[in-house]
Design a protein around this motif. Structure first.
Motif, short mmCIF file in Angstrom:
data_model
loop_
_atom_site.label_atom_id
_atom_site.label_comp_id
_atom_site.label_asym_id
_atom_site.label_seq_id
_atom_site.Cartn_x
_atom_site.Cartn_y
_atom_site.Cartn_z
N LYS A 1 0.43 -1.27 0.19
CA LYS A 1 0.09 -0.23 -0.16
C LYS A 1 0.98 0.93 0.14
CE LYS A 1 -3.53 -1.51 2.84
NZ LYS A 1 -4.52 -1.76 4.25
N GLN A 2 1.77 1.56 0.85
CA GLN A 2 3.22 2.31 1.25
C GLN A 2 3.75 2.69 -0.43
OE1 GLN A 2 5.51 2.04 4.53
NE2 GLN A 2 6.69 4.15 3.50
N GLN B 1 2.77 1.55 -2.99
CA GLN B 1 1.28 2.26 -4.18
C GLN B 1 2.05 3.98 -3.97
OE1 GLN B 1 0.29 -0.16 -6.72
NE2 GLN B 1 -0.99 2.14 -7.70
N GLU B 2 1.12 4.08 -2.97
CA GLU B 2 1.18 5.48 -2.84
C GLU B 2 2.76 6.70 -3.35
OE1 GLU B 2 0.11 6.48 1.37
OE2 GLU B 2 -1.43 5.36 1.13
N GLU B 3 3.74 5.80 -2.84
CA GLU B 3 4.90 6.35 -3.70
C GLU B 3 5.05 6.86 -5.01
OE1 GLU B 3 8.51 4.21 -1.62
OE2 GLU B 3 7.39 4.36 -0.26
N GLU C 1 2.88 6.60 -7.00
CA GLU C 1 1.70 7.46 -7.38
C GLU C 1 2.57 9.26 -7.71
OE1 GLU C 1 -1.74 7.37 -5.69
OE2 GLU C 1 -1.80 4.65 -6.39
N GLN C 2 3.70 9.43 -6.62
CA GLN C 2 4.24 10.29 -6.49
C GLN C 2 5.62 10.41 -7.03
OE1 GLN C 2 2.48 12.88 -4.62
NE2 GLN C 2 1.03 11.24 -4.59
#
Length: 115
Positions: free
Chosen positions: A33-34, A36-38, A40-41
């Motif tokens: 999950k973490q 995936q967020e990274e 995206e950024q």
């Protein structure tokens, strides 16, 4: 019959290993999950023509922007189109490699017992 209560061939040692594997799998899921967020950024840049054309994508290949140097316009539409395509492929390949490396880091050390 042995009477050691091992039912289904799982001894206590195997159950402990399995519990550890589930714990690691949960950590991997949280890490994913973490990650995936990274991803995206992230901004990953592909380029062509020595930097005349740059394509920027996120870590999960979402297009962010295209930068075209004024000098690239003088090359004509056909060459410019080729440069954009090459830059897109470069950005895609870099983002795919980045994603693969990060996933390998995330899942390293995850060994399921008995598999």
């Amino acid at each position: 019959m042995t009477g050691k209560g091992q039912g289904f061939g799982f001894g206590l040692g195997k159950m402990k290993e399995l519990a550890e594997a589930f714990k690691k799998a949960q950590q991997v899921q949280e890490g994913a999950k973490q990650l995936q967020e990274e991803l995206e950024q992230m901004e990953i840049q592909g380029e062509a023509g020595g930097g005349l054309v740059k394509v920027i994508v996120s870590g999960n290949q979402e297009p962010k922007r295209v930068e075209i140097a004024p000098d690239a316009l003088a090359q004509g539409a056909e060459l410019l189109s080729d440069l954009v395509t090459v830059a897109m492929k470069d950005a895609y390949n870099k983002s795919t490699a980045t994603m693969r490396e990060r996933m390998e880091d995330l899942t390293s050390g995850l060994e399921l017992p008995g598999f």
